[in-house]
Design an enzyme around this catalytic site. Structure first.
Site, mmCIF file in Angstrom:
data_model
loop_
_atom_site.group_PDB
_atom_site.id
_atom_site.type_symbol
_atom_site.label_atom_id
_atom_site.label_comp_id
_atom_site.label_asym_id
_atom_site.label_seq_id
_atom_site.Cartn_x
_atom_site.Cartn_y
_atom_site.Cartn_z
ATOM 1 N N LYS A 183 0.860 -1.186 0.000
ATOM 2 C CA LYS A 183 0.000 0.000 0.000
ATOM 3 C C LYS A 183 0.895 1.235 0.000
ATOM 4 O O LYS A 183 1.481 1.613 1.008
ATOM 5 C CB LYS A 183 -0.921 0.033 1.223
ATOM 6 C CG LYS A 183 -2.079 0.978 0.967
ATOM 7 C CD LYS A 183 -2.525 1.798 2.129
ATOM 8 C CE LYS A 183 -1.666 2.884 2.624
ATOM 9 N NZ LYS A 183 -1.628 4.111 1.818
ATOM 10 N N GLU A 258 10.205 1.579 10.331
ATOM 11 C CA GLU A 258 11.193 2.647 10.130
ATOM 12 C C GLU A 258 10.426 3.946 10.313
ATOM 13 O O GLU A 258 9.574 4.288 9.483
ATOM 14 C CB GLU A 258 11.775 2.592 8.711
ATOM 15 C CG GLU A 258 12.471 1.295 8.368
ATOM 16 C CD GLU A 258 13.817 1.138 9.038
ATOM 17 O OE1 GLU A 258 14.224 2.027 9.821
ATOM 18 O OE2 GLU A 258 14.467 0.109 8.798
ATOM 19 N N CYS A 292 13.874 11.102 6.318
ATOM 20 C CA CYS A 292 13.672 10.710 7.718
ATOM 21 C C CYS A 292 14.922 10.900 8.559
ATOM 22 O O CYS A 292 14.841 11.223 9.729
ATOM 23 C CB CYS A 292 13.235 9.262 7.776
ATOM 24 S SG CYS A 292 14.317 8.197 6.821
ATOM 25 N N GLU A 393 9.606 16.526 14.669
ATOM 26 C CA GLU A 393 10.070 16.351 13.302
ATOM 27 C C GLU A 393 9.344 17.373 12.423
ATOM 28 O O GLU A 393 8.113 17.385 12.377
ATOM 29 C CB GLU A 393 9.728 14.932 12.866
ATOM 30 C CG GLU A 393 10.336 14.564 11.573
ATOM 31 C CD GLU A 393 10.122 13.095 11.268
ATOM 32 O OE1 GLU A 393 9.013 12.596 11.498
ATOM 33 O OE2 GLU A 393 11.071 12.458 10.789
#
Ligand code: NAD
Length: 507
Positions: A183, A258, A292, A393
């Site tokens: 997905k 992750e 990331c 973040e």
């Protein structure tokens, strides 16, 4: 998209067939918000159909029981075809995620073929069957450890590296014989859908690799909780990662996660500034900060602070925003209006909490692309590690500079975060930098460099940056079940320990 041009439609791929549901995702180019494609959007029922197709393909054995050599040769053929169609795949990525052509060619798509080759090589050498030491107690016997594909594996991917981060999951899963349901993110399904077609053309049997774009809380959640799925590989935010763990726990499936990061660049007082100034900017600003493992917290010693900031602001001022297809462009837009608004809100919070934007600090305007999602490269000084811009973040081109006194204080600041994905240490003294690297709590510590992703080395996070590792020599292990097959060698009834239970002789 100019007037009169038709927008290409991408159906989903289930069981080797194009499938449409009536629902579509609009794919918009982040640099101007123009509609560039549509893709079929699926929910729980499309996921169910894809899992069924994956299971049927797994059970028919044409891939799951194929030889390792055959599977590796198909993966290599796909890698070759990807190489031949590099420019087309680059276009499918950048039209949806706004990467520049330089970075998409070098990294986003450029890494895919060699990484696929690497997984093919691992599969060729993988120990699918290992004889264990012979057992003498309680009976003489021989065990063999078998590593078998799990069955149907689910992969859920983010928008920033749509094909590469999907491939880190589906390629090891396929290499050992699993079927896969992928997905992709709602904004960026195109390259994965095209990949499925390429893979089938290269000999991957229909149903072995299925791609279902769709909303995360619907399609993604069904995949993570589906009883027919044995394993989930996920890359995305830490919040959704927690939800994936919760959903997967219902059927006790294993997960590889992750997740997010707030990685530090720790500059020591003997750093080579020619390398470190450019390296820190590369570490933070590449792909508009939407990586990331971006180094978004810069820890500078008091002794270097002012000179470093001055040189860095001068260098960052040369970063050229522009058309993503132009090879002269250094930086593109951020992925969406929603993402832009979130970045602007965090920039405002930095100002409110007392940090100083010494560069940028707002929206950017790019001529000819006025509707795009542009953010100025932004550098904040006077940041404390408890401010939101140091803790959350941002996923934008925003660098937070934090001063420190002693080396121990710098290391403590580097580790003072819920995340632990990556980090960098900048020093002219390798042994000093190696000592510091030992004290950093992160899955990767790059000394005098950044973004050094190498498929031969494991990648993943400490703390809330993830569970497990991708890449590296053990990259296939999360996609197999281990089975012990014990063969009795004792022969007679007398040699066995059954008397522990059956102590009374037959009367
Ligand atoms: P996201 O978590 O919002 O979405 C990731 C994927 O999860 C998408 O496919 C989305 O549709 C799906 N999803 C969303 N809600 C879901 C739900 N309830 N159930 C199941 N699936 C769901 O993240 P994003 O915005 O796509 O990506 C940005 C995040 O990803 C950042 O936090 C970034 O750090 C992280 N990221 C991590 C790595 C890494 O390797 N650690 C790499 C790239 C991005």
């Amino acid at each position: 998209m100019t007037a009169g041009t038709t927008v290409r439609h991408f159906p989903m791929r289930i069981g080797g067939h194009d499938v449409d549901t009536g629902e579509v995702l609009e794919i918009r180019d982040p640099q101007n918000d123009e509609l560039v494609a549509t893709a079929a959007s699926g929910g729980a029922s499309a996921i169910d159909a894809a899992v069924d197709a994956g299971r049927a393909a797994f059970d028919d054995g044409s891939w799951s029981r194929a030889t390792r050599e055959h599977r590796a040769s198909v993966l290599r053929a796909i890698a070759d075809r990807l190489g031949e169609r590099l420019d087309e795949m680059v276009e499918l990525e950048i039209m949806a995620n706004g990467a520049t052509v330089r970075q998409a060619t070098g990294f986003h798509v450029g890494y895919c073929a060699p990484h696929l080759e690497y997984f093919a090589g691992l599969a060729e050498r993988y120990e699918f069957e290992t004889p264990m030491p012979r057992a003498t107690f309680p009976v003489l016997g021989q065990s063999t450890l078998r590593k078998e594909p799990i069955g149907v594996v689910g992969a859920i991917a983010p928008w920033n590296f749509p094909l590469l981060l999907s491939l880190w999951k589906f390629a090891p899963a396929l290499a050992v014989g699993n079927s896969v349901v992928l997905k992709p993110d709602e904004k960026t399904p195109l390259s994965a859908l095209e990949f499925a077609r390429i893979a089938e053309e290269c000999g991957l049997p229909p149903g072995v690799f299925n791609v279902v774009p769709g909303p995360g809380p619907d399609a993604g959640a069904r995949l993570a909780s589906h009883p027919g799925v044995g394993k989930i590989g996920f890359t995305g935010s830490t919040d959704v990662g927690r939800e994936i763990m919760r959903l997967a726990s219902g059927t006790v499936k294993s997960v590889t996660l992750e997740l997010g990061g707030k990685s530090p660049a720790l500059v020591l007082d003997d750093a080579d500034l020619d390398v470190a100034v450019d390296g820190v900017l590369y570490g933070c600003m590449l792909y508009s900060g939407q990586v990331c493992e971006s180094m978004t917290r810069l820890l500078l010693p008091d002794s270097l602070h002012d000179e470093f900031v001055e040189r860095m602001v001068a260098r960052a001022s040369t970063i050229r925003l522009g058309d993503t297809r132009d090879w002269e462009t250094d930086m593109g837009p951020v992925v969406s209006r929603k993402q832009k608004d979130r970045i602007l809100e965090l920039i405002a919070s930095g100002k409110d909490e007392g940090a100083t934007a010494v560069l940028g600090g707002g929206e950017a305007r790019v001529e000819g692309h006025e509707n795009g999602h542009w953010i100025q490269p932004t550098i904040f000084t006077g940041v404390r590690n408890d401010m939101r811009i140091a803790r959350e973040e941002i996923f934008g081109p925003v660098l937070s500079v934090i001063r420190y006194g002693s080396e121990a204080e710098g290391i403590a600041l580097a580790n003072d975060t819920q995340y632990g994905l990556a980090s960098s240490v900048w020093s002219a003294d390798n042994s000093r930098a190696l000592d510091v690297a030992e004290k950093i709590q992160a899955g990767s510590v790059w000394i005098n460099d950044a973004h050094q992703i190498n498929c031969e080395v494991p990648f993943g996070g400490y703390k809330q940056s993830g569970v497990g590792r991708e890449l590296g020599p053990r990259a296939l292990d999360p996609y197999v079940e281990e089975k012990n097959v014990h063969l009795d060698l004792s022969g007679t009834r007398e040699a066995r320990p059954y008397d522990v239970l059956l102590s009374h002789a037959d009367d």
